[in-house]
Write an enzyme that holds these catalytic residues in place. Structure first.
Site, PDB file in Angstrom:
ATOM      1  N   CYS A 133      43.906  40.192  54.132  1.00  0.00           N
ATOM      2  CA  CYS A 133      43.356  40.820  55.765  1.00  0.00           C
ATOM      3  C   CYS A 133      44.310  39.767  57.329  1.00  0.00           C
ATOM      4  O   CYS A 133      44.519  40.396  58.067  1.00  0.00           O
ATOM      5  CB  CYS A 133      41.472  40.768  56.013  1.00  0.00           C
ATOM      6  SG  CYS A 133      40.977  39.075  54.934  1.00  0.00           S
ATOM      7  N   HIS A 246      39.664  38.102  63.023  1.00  0.00           N
ATOM      8  CA  HIS A 246      40.346  36.425  62.370  1.00  0.00           C
ATOM      9  C   HIS A 246      41.161  36.445  62.917  1.00  0.00           C
ATOM     10  O   HIS A 246      41.656  36.958  64.199  1.00  0.00           O
ATOM     11  CB  HIS A 246      40.780  37.269  60.859  1.00  0.00           C
ATOM     12  CG  HIS A 246      40.528  36.989  59.399  1.00  0.00           C
ATOM     13  ND1 HIS A 246      39.147  37.149  59.381  1.00  0.00           N
ATOM     14  CD2 HIS A 246      40.561  37.066  58.716  1.00  0.00           C
ATOM     15  CE1 HIS A 246      38.827  37.001  58.304  1.00  0.00           C
ATOM     16  NE2 HIS A 246      39.360  37.563  57.566  1.00  0.00           N
TER      17      HIS A 246
HETATM   18  O1  25A Z   1      38.816  39.754  43.766  1.00  0.00           O
HETATM   19  P1  25A Z   1      38.647  39.816  45.197  1.00  0.00           P
HETATM   20  O2  25A Z   1      39.679  40.399  45.453  1.00  0.00           O
HETATM   21  O3  25A Z   1      38.325  38.161  46.025  1.00  0.00           O
HETATM   22  O4  25A Z   1      36.908  40.163  46.302  1.00  0.00           O
HETATM   23  C1  25A Z   1      36.113  39.881  45.990  1.00  0.00           C
HETATM   24  C2  25A Z   1      35.033  41.007  47.281  1.00  0.00           C
HETATM   25  O5  25A Z   1      35.805  40.325  47.422  1.00  0.00           O
HETATM   26  C3  25A Z   1      35.472  41.454  49.529  1.00  0.00           C
HETATM   27  C4  25A Z   1      34.485  42.841  48.225  1.00  0.00           C
HETATM   28  O6  25A Z   1      32.884  41.882  48.653  1.00  0.00           O
HETATM   29  C5  25A Z   1      34.392  41.988  47.244  1.00  0.00           C
HETATM   30  O7  25A Z   1      33.907  42.141  46.237  1.00  0.00           O
HETATM   31  N1  25A Z   1      36.875  41.992  49.626  1.00  0.00           N
HETATM   32  C6  25A Z   1      37.580  42.444  49.157  1.00  0.00           C
HETATM   33  N2  25A Z   1      39.026  42.174  49.678  1.00  0.00           N
HETATM   34  C7  25A Z   1      38.068  42.189  51.006  1.00  0.00           C
HETATM   35  C8  25A Z   1      38.728  42.284  51.978  1.00  0.00           C
HETATM   36  N3  25A Z   1      40.034  43.150  52.508  1.00  0.00           N
HETATM   37  C9  25A Z   1      36.866  41.748  51.088  1.00  0.00           C
HETATM   38  N4  25A Z   1      35.975  41.387  52.354  1.00  0.00           N
HETATM   39  C10 25A Z   1      36.904  41.490  53.265  1.00  0.00           C
HETATM   40  N5  25A Z   1      38.360  41.435  53.483  1.00  0.00           N
HETATM   41  P2  25A Z   1      31.957  43.204  49.358  1.00  0.00           P
HETATM   42  O8  25A Z   1      30.702  42.253  49.530  1.00  0.00           O
HETATM   43  O9  25A Z   1      32.187  43.445  50.411  1.00  0.00           O
HETATM   44  O10 25A Z   1      32.112  44.480  48.396  1.00  0.00           O
HETATM   45  C11 25A Z   1      31.408  44.643  47.316  1.00  0.00           C
HETATM   46  C12 25A Z   1      31.457  45.905  47.100  1.00  0.00           C
HETATM   47  O11 25A Z   1      31.792  45.884  45.917  1.00  0.00           O
HETATM   48  C13 25A Z   1      30.586  46.562  45.060  1.00  0.00           C
HETATM   49  N6  25A Z   1      30.812  45.963  43.038  1.00  0.00           N
HETATM   50  C14 25A Z   1      30.299  45.331  42.851  1.00  0.00           C
HETATM   51  N7  25A Z   1      30.282  45.266  41.832  1.00  0.00           N
HETATM   52  C15 25A Z   1      30.369  46.489  41.520  1.00  0.00           C
HETATM   53  C16 25A Z   1      30.577  47.285  42.190  1.00  0.00           C
HETATM   54  N8  25A Z   1      31.100  48.222  42.352  1.00  0.00           N
HETATM   55  C17 25A Z   1      31.006  49.147  40.709  1.00  0.00           C
HETATM   56  N9  25A Z   1      30.973  48.295  39.927  1.00  0.00           N
HETATM   57  C18 25A Z   1      30.666  47.578  39.999  1.00  0.00           C
HETATM   58  N10 25A Z   1      30.615  46.535  38.778  1.00  0.00           N
HETATM   59  C19 25A Z   1      29.487  46.130  45.803  1.00  0.00           C
HETATM   60  O12 25A Z   1      28.366  47.121  45.377  1.00  0.00           O
HETATM   61  C20 25A Z   1      30.153  46.315  47.191  1.00  0.00           C
HETATM   62  O13 25A Z   1      29.751  47.854  47.874  1.00  0.00           O
HETATM   63  P3  25A Z   1      26.725  46.879  44.821  1.00  0.00           P
HETATM   64  O14 25A Z   1      26.229  47.854  44.612  1.00  0.00           O
HETATM   65  O15 25A Z   1      27.132  46.101  43.853  1.00  0.00           O
HETATM   66  O16 25A Z   1      26.329  46.523  46.619  1.00  0.00           O
HETATM   67  C21 25A Z   1      25.202  47.077  47.339  1.00  0.00           C
HETATM   68  C22 25A Z   1      24.779  46.111  48.088  1.00  0.00           C
HETATM   69  O17 25A Z   1      24.009  45.216  46.881  1.00  0.00           O
HETATM   70  C23 25A Z   1      24.187  43.569  47.814  1.00  0.00           C
HETATM   71  N11 25A Z   1      25.108  42.682  46.488  1.00  0.00           N
HETATM   72  C24 25A Z   1      26.156  42.562  46.345  1.00  0.00           C
HETATM   73  N12 25A Z   1      25.677  41.404  45.027  1.00  0.00           N
HETATM   74  C25 25A Z   1      24.998  41.575  44.937  1.00  0.00           C
HETATM   75  C26 25A Z   1      23.573  42.319  45.584  1.00  0.00           C
HETATM   76  N13 25A Z   1      22.492  41.983  45.017  1.00  0.00           N
HETATM   77  C27 25A Z   1      21.797  40.845  44.812  1.00  0.00           C
HETATM   78  N14 25A Z   1      22.735  40.668  43.734  1.00  0.00           N
HETATM   79  C28 25A Z   1      23.793  40.509  43.860  1.00  0.00           C
HETATM   80  N15 25A Z   1      24.517  39.654  42.518  1.00  0.00           N
HETATM   81  C29 25A Z   1      25.438  43.981  48.049  1.00  0.00           C
HETATM   82  O18 25A Z   1      24.896  42.921  50.050  1.00  0.00           O
HETATM   83  C30 25A Z   1      25.065  45.232  48.455  1.00  0.00           C
HETATM   84  O19 25A Z   1      23.938  45.246  50.166  1.00  0.00           O
HETATM   85  O1  L14 Z   2      42.376  38.280  49.797  1.00  0.00           O
HETATM   86  O2  L14 Z   2      38.035  36.505  54.126  1.00  0.00           O
HETATM   87  O3  L14 Z   2      41.277  40.095  50.232  1.00  0.00           O
HETATM   88  O4  L14 Z   2      36.811  35.363  52.665  1.00  0.00           O
HETATM   89  C1  L14 Z   2      38.683  38.600  50.402  1.00  0.00           C
HETATM   90  C2  L14 Z   2      38.451  37.367  51.078  1.00  0.00           C
HETATM   91  C3  L14 Z   2      41.055  37.567  52.086  1.00  0.00           C
HETATM   92  C4  L14 Z   2      39.551  36.468  52.259  1.00  0.00           C
HETATM   93  C5  L14 Z   2      41.305  38.867  49.811  1.00  0.00           C
HETATM   94  C6  L14 Z   2      37.638  36.313  53.302  1.00  0.00           C
HETATM   95  C7  L14 Z   2      40.254  38.002  50.586  1.00  0.00           C
HETATM   96  C8  L14 Z   2      38.414  37.301  52.500  1.00  0.00           C
END
Ligand code: 25A
Ligand code: L14
Length: 333
Positions: A133, A246
């Site tokens: 982002c 941001h």
């Molecule tokens: O590896 P990365 O690239 O760094 O990305 C890590 C995380 O960053 C966010 C995103 O989080 C991702 O999981 N992200 C990535 N790119 C981003 C960007 N450019 C970014 N954020 C901003 N800018 P997120 O919280 O936004 O989204 C998470 C989603 O992923 C789903 N998910 C998780 N495990 C999964 C899965 N889907 C399929 N299979 C799997 N094994 C997750 O769905 C959500 O849609 P969910 O069902 O797990 O979560 C739904 C609700 O449950 C809560 N929750 C999450 N984790 C837990 C939890 N509750 C209890 N225990 C947990 N461990 C959530 O709050 C949600 O309400």
């Molecule tokens: O590389 O603000 O997409 O923590 C995901 C988490 C960017 C930053 C990514 C955060 C990151 C983001």
């Protein structure tokens, strides 16, 4: 390669997350030609209903078998899910647009911001990466300046909102703020320290050289998107108690002289940018104003008097929209 159709079967993987929800909203708002929308998340979210064009769509569990017949899949479920499932989806003939960091630096995967390097979409092999982002909003503003005056070096400091980390981090800021105002103790869970009424000079893990992974992403992704390894970028990334959008302070050194007025004129006609720069009237980009908007707002444009060819500016953009969901949908378009 995807065949041209009137309407596509589209999936959102990670549909219940902060970014995934925004993807559904952006697909609806932009009237993307969706024949059928399928939503996937973990078993925690199975059966949840998310509205799309006034119809409820039920969230399904993601498995390796779901991708047959899906044309386009927008992934935002974390890097591990992307590593595992994106190649499977691509093999099933689906074009994956992946919001995680998993595939961004893979030489066989294009990393695309449509305003900057749309030509790189041509060589995808089933996976297209959506950049970080902070990088997206910065390169949108840098590209017109680079084309006009060739950027040699960028010094950037980010002020990143908590929605970048996801929904749980937004809850943490909300509850910590309420706790502190009510004289209760705070227990950090998502972040390493208290985020309410504070600034944390750490986003993601630290590397051996003292930089964070987020800072390294900004350096490497900028070179790849701009197709120019010679641009030197140095970054400090900071988490601030803002919910959404941001902001970044950007210092640029160019090869050719460019004045602040020239930068203003260039950026005013650049795609995806709104110049918001009338400081005498209190007009400059603010995260609360950029939240919910599509464009990158640029202001505080001024010359850096400490070097021959230098520009300072301040930018703000919605990290969930241009920084994630909107950019992904623009790639799909
Ligand atoms: O590896 P990365 O690239 O760094 O990305 C890590 C995380 O960053 C966010 C995103 O989080 C991702 O999981 N992200 C990535 N790119 C981003 C960007 N450019 C970014 N954020 C901003 N800018 P997120 O919280 O936004 O989204 C998470 C989603 O992923 C789903 N998910 C998780 N495990 C999964 C899965 N889907 C399929 N299979 C799997 N094994 C997750 O769905 C959500 O849609 P969910 O069902 O797990 O979560 C739904 C609700 O449950 C809560 N929750 C999450 N984790 C837990 C939890 N509750 C209890 N225990 C947990 N461990 C959530 O709050 C949600 O309400
Ligand atoms: O590389 O603000 O997409 O923590 C995901 C988490 C960017 C930053 C990514 C955060 C990151 C983001």
């Amino acid at each position: 390669m995807l065949k041209k159709k009137d309407k596509y079967i589209v999936a959102v993987v990670g549909a219940t997350g902060a970014v995934g929800k925004e993807m559904v909203t952006v697909l609806e708002e932009r009237n993307f030609p969706v024949e059928k929308l399928r939503l996937f998340a973990s078993e925690r979210s199975e059966g949840k209903i998310i509205n799309f064009h006034q119809r409820g769509v039920t969230v399904e569990i993601l498995t390796e078998k779901v991708f047959d017949g899906i044309d386009i899949a927008l992934f935002s479920a974390g890097g591990d899910r992307s590593l595992q499932y994106a190649p499977i989806a691509a093999k099933a003939g689906c074009v994956v647009i992946d919001n995680s960091s998993a595939w961004r630096m893979d030489p066989a995967t294009p990393l695309v911001v449509p305003e900057v390097n749309p030509q790189d979409l041509k060589w995808h092999k089933g996976i297209i990466a959506n950049p970080n982002c902070s990088t997206i909003q910065m390169v949108v503003a840098l590209k017109p300046i680079h084309d006009a005056a060739k950027i040699k070096r960028v010094v950037v400091t980010t002020f990143q909102s908590v929605s970048g980390t996801g929904s749980k981090a937004m809850d943490e800021l909300f509850h910590q703020t309420a706790d502190i105002l009510n004289f209760r103790d705070v227990k950090p869970v998502v972040y390493p320290h208290q985020i309410a009424f504070n600034c944390l000079p750490q986003i993601d893990k630290f590397m051996d050289d003292g930089y964070t992974k987020e800072e390294i992403k900004m350096v490497n992704e900028t070179k790849k998107i701009m197709n120019d390894d010679s641009i030197r970028v140095t970054a400090t990334t900071v988490r601030v108690p803002v919910f959404r959008a941001h902001s970044e302070s950007i210092n640029i050194e160019t090869e050719k002289k460019i004045t602040a007025n020239e930068v203003r004129a260039l950026l005013s006609k650049a795609p995806g940018i709104i110049v918001y720069d009338a400081p005498e009237k209190g007009v400059y980009p603010l995260p609360v104003f950029a939240a919910g908007k599509d464009e990158v707002y640029v202001g505080r444009i001024r010359e850096d008097h400490t070097i021959d060819n230098g520009i300072n500016m301040w930018i703000a953009a919605d990290n969930l929209r241009k920084g994630a969901a909107l950019n992904a949908v623009q790639i799909a378009e």
